[in-house]
Design an enzyme around this catalytic site. Sequence first.
Site, PDB file in Angstrom:
ATOM      1  N   LYS A  37     -20.216  36.766 -23.534  1.00 35.62           N
ATOM      2  CA  LYS A  37     -19.114  37.697 -23.700  1.00 35.62           C
ATOM      3  C   LYS A  37     -17.913  37.302 -22.859  1.00 35.62           C
ATOM      4  O   LYS A  37     -16.771  37.644 -23.140  1.00 35.62           O
ATOM      5  CB  LYS A  37     -19.564  39.097 -23.238  1.00 35.62           C
ATOM      6  CG  LYS A  37     -20.664  39.705 -24.033  1.00 35.62           C
ATOM      7  CD  LYS A  37     -21.007  41.095 -23.432  1.00 35.62           C
ATOM      8  CE  LYS A  37     -22.196  41.722 -24.059  1.00 35.62           C
ATOM      9  NZ  LYS A  37     -22.573  42.977 -23.350  1.00 35.62           N
ATOM     10  N   GLY A  38     -18.180  36.617 -21.749  1.00 37.18           N
ATOM     11  CA  GLY A  38     -17.197  36.468 -20.682  1.00 37.18           C
ATOM     12  C   GLY A  38     -15.860  35.849 -21.045  1.00 37.18           C
ATOM     13  O   GLY A  38     -14.856  36.127 -20.406  1.00 37.18           O
ATOM     14  N   ASP A  95     -15.601  31.155 -19.952  1.00 35.49           N
ATOM     15  CA  ASP A  95     -14.992  31.748 -18.761  1.00 35.49           C
ATOM     16  C   ASP A  95     -15.183  30.858 -17.532  1.00 35.49           C
ATOM     17  O   ASP A  95     -14.237  30.540 -16.833  1.00 35.49           O
ATOM     18  CB  ASP A  95     -15.543  33.169 -18.499  1.00 35.49           C
ATOM     19  CG  ASP A  95     -17.068  33.243 -18.450  1.00 35.49           C
ATOM     20  OD1 ASP A  95     -17.761  32.215 -18.672  1.00 35.49           O
ATOM     21  OD2 ASP A  95     -17.596  34.341 -18.188  1.00 35.49           O
ATOM     22  N   ASP A  98     -20.540  26.818 -14.337  1.00 32.56           N
ATOM     23  CA  ASP A  98     -21.296  27.051 -13.106  1.00 32.56           C
ATOM     24  C   ASP A  98     -22.343  25.944 -12.968  1.00 32.56           C
ATOM     25  O   ASP A  98     -22.023  24.835 -12.558  1.00 32.56           O
ATOM     26  CB  ASP A  98     -21.891  28.462 -13.206  1.00 32.56           C
ATOM     27  CG  ASP A  98     -22.556  28.954 -11.948  1.00 32.56           C
ATOM     28  OD1 ASP A  98     -22.059  28.647 -10.862  1.00 32.56           O
ATOM     29  OD2 ASP A  98     -23.581  29.651 -12.053  1.00 32.56           O
ATOM     30  N   LYS A 126     -16.902  25.963 -10.928  1.00 33.91           N
ATOM     31  CA  LYS A 126     -17.518  25.938  -9.596  1.00 33.91           C
ATOM     32  C   LYS A 126     -18.313  24.635  -9.481  1.00 33.91           C
ATOM     33  O   LYS A 126     -19.522  24.621  -9.712  1.00 33.91           O
ATOM     34  CB  LYS A 126     -18.470  27.132  -9.427  1.00 33.91           C
ATOM     35  CG  LYS A 126     -17.759  28.474  -9.330  1.00 33.91           C
ATOM     36  CD  LYS A 126     -18.667  29.570  -8.780  1.00 33.91           C
ATOM     37  CE  LYS A 126     -19.450  30.259  -9.855  1.00 33.91           C
ATOM     38  NZ  LYS A 126     -20.080  31.540  -9.422  1.00 33.91           N
ATOM     39  N   PHE A 147     -19.317  34.403  -6.141  1.00 36.42           N
ATOM     40  CA  PHE A 147     -19.558  35.120  -7.393  1.00 36.42           C
ATOM     41  C   PHE A 147     -18.310  35.946  -7.695  1.00 36.42           C
ATOM     42  O   PHE A 147     -17.902  36.777  -6.893  1.00 36.42           O
ATOM     43  CB  PHE A 147     -20.797  36.007  -7.312  1.00 36.42           C
ATOM     44  CG  PHE A 147     -21.214  36.485  -8.673  1.00 36.42           C
ATOM     45  CD1 PHE A 147     -21.988  35.673  -9.494  1.00 36.42           C
ATOM     46  CD2 PHE A 147     -20.788  37.713  -9.154  1.00 36.42           C
ATOM     47  CE1 PHE A 147     -22.332  36.083 -10.773  1.00 36.42           C
ATOM     48  CE2 PHE A 147     -21.134  38.133 -10.433  1.00 36.42           C
ATOM     49  CZ  PHE A 147     -21.914  37.313 -11.245  1.00 36.42           C
ATOM     50  N   ASP A 154     -18.266  39.448 -15.469  1.00 34.50           N
ATOM     51  CA  ASP A 154     -18.926  40.696 -15.071  1.00 34.50           C
ATOM     52  C   ASP A 154     -19.920  40.509 -13.949  1.00 34.50           C
ATOM     53  O   ASP A 154     -20.319  39.393 -13.603  1.00 34.50           O
ATOM     54  CB  ASP A 154     -19.694  41.261 -16.268  1.00 34.50           C
ATOM     55  CG  ASP A 154     -20.968  40.463 -16.558  1.00 34.50           C
ATOM     56  OD1 ASP A 154     -20.878  39.218 -16.645  1.00 34.50           O
ATOM     57  OD2 ASP A 154     -22.036  41.067 -16.668  1.00 34.50           O
ATOM     58  N   ARG A 160     -15.381  43.617 -16.088  1.00 29.75           N
ATOM     59  CA  ARG A 160     -14.787  42.632 -17.013  1.00 29.75           C
ATOM     60  C   ARG A 160     -13.317  42.904 -17.314  1.00 29.75           C
ATOM     61  O   ARG A 160     -12.574  41.994 -17.672  1.00 29.75           O
ATOM     62  CB  ARG A 160     -15.523  42.654 -18.368  1.00 29.75           C
ATOM     63  CG  ARG A 160     -16.940  42.112 -18.339  1.00 29.75           C
ATOM     64  CD  ARG A 160     -17.395  41.866 -19.788  1.00 29.75           C
ATOM     65  NE  ARG A 160     -18.836  41.746 -19.913  1.00 29.75           N
ATOM     66  CZ  ARG A 160     -19.516  40.611 -19.772  1.00 29.75           C
ATOM     67  NH1 ARG A 160     -18.882  39.491 -19.463  1.00 29.75           N
ATOM     68  NH2 ARG A 160     -20.829  40.586 -19.923  1.00 29.75           N
TER      69      ARG A 160
HETATM   70  P1  IMP Z   1     -24.094  28.091 -16.378  1.00 24.54           P
HETATM   71  O1  IMP Z   1     -22.946  27.124 -16.228  1.00 24.54           O
HETATM   72  O2  IMP Z   1     -25.070  27.749 -17.433  1.00 24.54           O
HETATM   73  O3  IMP Z   1     -24.755  28.358 -15.055  1.00 24.54           O
HETATM   74  O4  IMP Z   1     -23.572  29.503 -16.842  1.00 24.54           O
HETATM   75  C1  IMP Z   1     -22.275  29.866 -16.809  1.00 24.54           C
HETATM   76  C2  IMP Z   1     -22.227  31.326 -17.187  1.00 24.54           C
HETATM   77  O5  IMP Z   1     -22.780  32.131 -16.125  1.00 24.54           O
HETATM   78  C3  IMP Z   1     -20.789  31.752 -17.319  1.00 24.54           C
HETATM   79  O6  IMP Z   1     -20.325  31.603 -18.643  1.00 24.54           O
HETATM   80  C4  IMP Z   1     -20.836  33.187 -16.873  1.00 24.54           C
HETATM   81  O7  IMP Z   1     -21.167  34.025 -17.959  1.00 24.54           O
HETATM   82  C5  IMP Z   1     -21.960  33.230 -15.863  1.00 24.54           C
HETATM   83  N1  IMP Z   1     -21.409  33.096 -14.492  1.00 24.54           N
HETATM   84  C6  IMP Z   1     -21.507  32.042 -13.667  1.00 24.54           C
HETATM   85  N2  IMP Z   1     -20.901  32.263 -12.499  1.00 24.54           N
HETATM   86  C7  IMP Z   1     -20.373  33.508 -12.594  1.00 24.54           C
HETATM   87  C8  IMP Z   1     -19.598  34.311 -11.698  1.00 24.54           C
HETATM   88  O8  IMP Z   1     -19.225  33.944 -10.568  1.00 24.54           O
HETATM   89  N3  IMP Z   1     -19.256  35.544 -12.154  1.00 24.54           N
HETATM   90  C9  IMP Z   1     -19.597  36.003 -13.385  1.00 24.54           C
HETATM   91  N4  IMP Z   1     -20.318  35.281 -14.247  1.00 24.54           N
HETATM   92  C10 IMP Z   1     -20.705  34.042 -13.861  1.00 24.54           C
HETATM   93 MG    MG Z   2     -20.414  33.299 -20.036  1.00 23.39          MG
END
Ligand code: IMP
Ligand code: MG
Length: 169
Positions: A37-38, A95, A98, A126, A147, A154, A160
């Site tokens: 959703k982000g 969004d 990570d 990040k 975070f 969210d 959000r």
């Molecule tokens: P990853 O890169 O697979 O770990 O996932 C990334 C997703 O985790 C992003 O699209 C966000 O939905 C969520 N996410 C990662 N870090 C944050 C944060 O600091 N705040 C809110 N959502 C986050």
């Molecule tokens: Mg996301």
Amino acid sequence: MKILITEEQIRAKVSKMARTISEKYRNRELLVLIVLKGAFVFAADLLRKLDGVDVRCDFIKASSYGLSTESSGMVKIELIPSLEIGGKDVLIVDDILDTGLTISEIKKWVEEKGARSCEVCVFLDKPERRKVPFEADYVGFKIPNHFVVGYGMDCGEKHRHYPFVAVLE
Ligand code: IMP
Ligand code: MG
């Protein structure tokens, strides 16, 4: 709550990203895949600033399975875009990058569907948190390992709607 990125900083950065993307895809067809959703707030701002690009958009959602809030490393596509991907130039918009697990899985899925090209645009990055090597093609802001919430992001489905990015304290 501490504001990390203000509304004004966001506006300037999103305009700049939209100019870069518009230059790259000028007069071409582009299928934008918005990661739910982000990414919905960022994508709404970014898309409205694209200029001279023949844009279609659709949505995709992936979830990591397992119970923990930390990405488990197993990612499943749970909302499949309805538009045809084969042969298209695709831009995935998310969004925040990570661990990289979600977006690398989504990109792999898009490539397997036969996209002609696939680039990735993220509002935040990040880099310290990466578990798999992944570089986005367009990055708004690189941030340290905090975070963050707001501007679509969210914590337990809250926050959000803020027009800025904040760190929860
Ligand atoms: P990853 O890169 O697979 O770990 O996932 C990334 C997703 O985790 C992003 O699209 C966000 O939905 C969520 N996410 C990662 N870090 C944050 C944060 O600091 N705040 C809110 N959502 C986050
Ligand atoms: Mg996301």
